[in-house]
Design a protein around this motif. Sequence first.
Motif, short mmCIF file in Angstrom:
data_model
loop_
_atom_site.label_atom_id
_atom_site.label_comp_id
_atom_site.label_asym_id
_atom_site.label_seq_id
_atom_site.Cartn_x
_atom_site.Cartn_y
_atom_site.Cartn_z
N SER A 80 0.84 -1.21 0.00
CA SER A 80 0.00 0.00 0.00
C SER A 80 0.87 1.25 0.00
O SER A 80 0.58 2.22 -0.69
CB SER A 80 -0.90 0.02 1.24
OG SER A 80 -1.73 -1.10 1.25
N ASP B 67 -5.45 -0.89 -4.94
CA ASP B 67 -4.90 -1.41 -3.69
C ASP B 67 -5.79 -2.52 -3.16
O ASP B 67 -6.83 -2.26 -2.56
CB ASP B 67 -4.78 -0.27 -2.67
CG ASP B 67 -3.98 -0.68 -1.45
OD1 ASP B 67 -3.40 -1.78 -1.46
OD2 ASP B 67 -3.95 0.09 -0.48
N GLU B 68 -5.40 -3.75 -3.39
CA GLU B 68 -6.18 -4.92 -2.98
C GLU B 68 -7.66 -4.78 -3.37
O GLU B 68 -8.53 -4.85 -2.50
CB GLU B 68 -6.07 -5.12 -1.46
CG GLU B 68 -4.63 -5.09 -1.00
CD GLU B 68 -4.26 -6.27 -0.14
OE1 GLU B 68 -5.11 -7.15 0.06
OE2 GLU B 68 -3.11 -6.30 0.31
MG LIG Z 1 -2.19 -2.77 2.31
#
Ligand SMILES: [Mg+2]
Lengths: 261, 286, 267
Positions: free
Chosen positions: C45, C174-175
């Motif tokens: 991240s 992000d994910e």
């Molecule tokens: Mg993360």
Amino acid sequence: MRSNFLMKKRLYSGGILLVLVLLAFGAASMTEFSLAKCFSSIPKAIVWSLGNFYPVADSFAKLPDILAKLQETLLISIASASVAAIFALVFALIGSRVTKINNFLATLSRLIANIFRNIDVSIWALVLLFSFGQSSLTGYFALFVASFGFLTRAFMETIDEVGADTVEALRATGANFFSIVFQAVIPMSVSQLISWVLFMIETNIRAATLVGILTGSGIGFVFDLYYKKMDYHSASLVVLSIVLSILLIEQISNYVRRVML
Amino acid sequence: MAMTKTAGPVLTNGGVPPFQEGRIKIRVLSKANIAIRLTMLILAVLTIVGFATFNYQGVHLLKGLMSTLANFKTIFFQPQFAHFTLLEAIYQLFITLSLGVLTTLIGAIIALFLGMLAAENLSNKTVSNSIKGFVAVIRAVPTVLWVLIFAVSAGLGSVAAVIGMSFHSISYLTKAYSESFEELNQGTIEALEGCGASWWQIVCQAVLPSSLTSLISWTFIRFEINFGVSVAMGAAAGAGGIGYDMFMDSAFYYNLHEMGVITYLILIVAMLLEFMSIKIKNKVRA
Amino acid sequence: MTTLLQFKNVSKQYGNSTVALSDVNFSVNEGELVSIIGPSGAGKSTLLRCINRLIDATSGEIIFDGADMLKINKKHDLRALRTKIGMIFQNYNLVERLSVFENVLHGRLGYKSALVGALGLYNENEKKQAIKIIQSLGLNEQVYKRCDQLSGGQKQRVGIARALVQEPRVLLADEPIASLDPNSSKVIMDHLKNICTTLGITVLVNLHQLDVALNYSDRIIGISGGRVVYDGLPANLTDEDIRRIYGSDPEALNLIIQKPKEVAQKI
Ligand SMILES: [Mg+2]
Ligand SMILES: Nc1ncnc2c1ncn2[C@@H]1O[C@H](COP(=O)(O)OP(=O)(O)O)[C@@H](O)[C@H]1O
């Protein structure tokens, strides 16, 4: 082992209980408070209330007077909470860690709100009395300052809780501060914020009574007037009108909260 | 999770949007949005009505504000003792704190019982609702009126003050406690009932231990509030303490310098209490 | 093939002790779909957020489209560059109370002045473009629905639409599927792949799931403890590499270690 653990726990609770009892005794002797007098005065007060503290036909003649003051007090409570909300929103946006512009301003904003919140409304009223005398403005500004302090903190916590992730997303799009505030932060928190303002109005009506007694204005003043003349029947009518208006506003607030969500 | 490459929908499909004519609207007004706008509108209108109808008594707004600012300056930058010493002021401060302690303790003890009766998982719906309604009505009467009403038969002083101030503490703590109790897992209670535990055993063995920290936290928050209330009652309802000195300085001696000292003392104590209650709250949450 | 993004010796330290990225080097070509994999806490991240400066890297150079992101000082310039970088999030990060349409249009705010943006004024072209994107993501029916009434998969599609109306050069994800069920995950990954191939938008996606990364990416960058430990084609990823990326994290080893062989064979 186990009995030892239980023993320790008992000792611990016993110790806390002892501290509380000592604290109570200390406080009672400081203030010359006596539990015996406390117990004896409650039945006395009940008997007295049943005998004297209810409105009679005579007191209803004063109703127009009371209602006029009640209206003034309600409007003061609403106006002070509403205007304070605007200032509180600005300070909360500057002070919240989600929307802060820089650390210095954020700390300053928190500090100001802290000072305003931690000085009781009665003190503000006594200070404002010097400049505004017995006019409605004394009450208005006292409640304004107290509402401002409380709402700033409440708003700040609301914004902190509600916004961080979405604010990050909008910052990532390149949006500027004002766009983020008006397009994301406020839409996300507005129902909570209004809920706080409604709560503040209720609180202000109660506080207005106190401020009125201190400064000789509004509904507090008429209560004080009848109370000091020992016209308890009329005083009880004042109390009744306050209670009814607070309960009514509570109902309205609860309804609005339900619909807003 | 087996995922293989498949062709998704084509992004730039030339499909005709159903929104071709005229301006495309962005918002639809939901009931919630209407309620929010209406509420803000009504508050704004009532605020304006308020300012139009206030009893100004010839006070000039701007002049008043200027002189208030000057007064604030005196209070915050030129605090000075006149009628009493620091030691006496601290003594009065302790009286105010003591009133807060007594009120909080009495409120807590009574609220503990009312809170159990008001918690839906420990009581039944009728009892719970009537207790909740009862404390709501108690809260509708301002504290200063409770104190003054009791002062008629008990006389002005600490007894009337503590009794009168206890009402709101009871109401506040009953609500807070009952909500803490209600957080307890219903399964736990049923399991204990299944073991044949009596109501009192359930309360003492399961309910109180598991909600104790949250009760302590609420009680301290109320103590913090009660400090402010006792200052106010000292000023307005003859409860004594530092609030009374403040009142005398304002109404009789017109001494802003001494009010400054008192304001600072109260501010320090209030901030200290707030700091402590935040510490306790964080500890409870963790 | 031109290089769109390049990391040169980038490091990021939080406070005095936490080193989230150390000496990261890699580059991404225009039109690539690159997955960044690694255990949680590896710095994925942080890496993504350094690109659009939601987080400021401590040292190094991040060259995006020829300019060093870290050298941009004026807020205005930074915002202008951010409009070229779309981002989507694990938790969608929408304004849940607002409609799908309003949320998607938020992607245009970067192009607006303070007043126009604050008032939320959009021109008809922007609205038409937004509608088109919403439709292409299969959300026709939901345009005026409040986002809190949508499913997770639908919310993520709104997040993608918001990023796409920015007309970005690169999409950072992000994910994006960490909170979704397998079916919705597949839909979202298909959309991302499609955006990459048909629109030519470069996609950088943080992933937790190795199998998804193997299936969808043109290239995989593996990071562990803030360092790049793998940078290459999915097909070349060996067990040894995987062990290096995920370390001795038993959960990751149990879950993932058997799979890559078979998945890799499928590709
Ligand atoms: Mg993360
Ligand atoms: N705001 C922050 N402050 C301090 N440390 C942080 C912060 N954000 C992340 N970290 C730390 O940096 C490291 C990398 O975190 P992150 O980039 O979130 O990893 P990932 O996304 O791979 O799980 C972790 O050790 C994390 O604890």
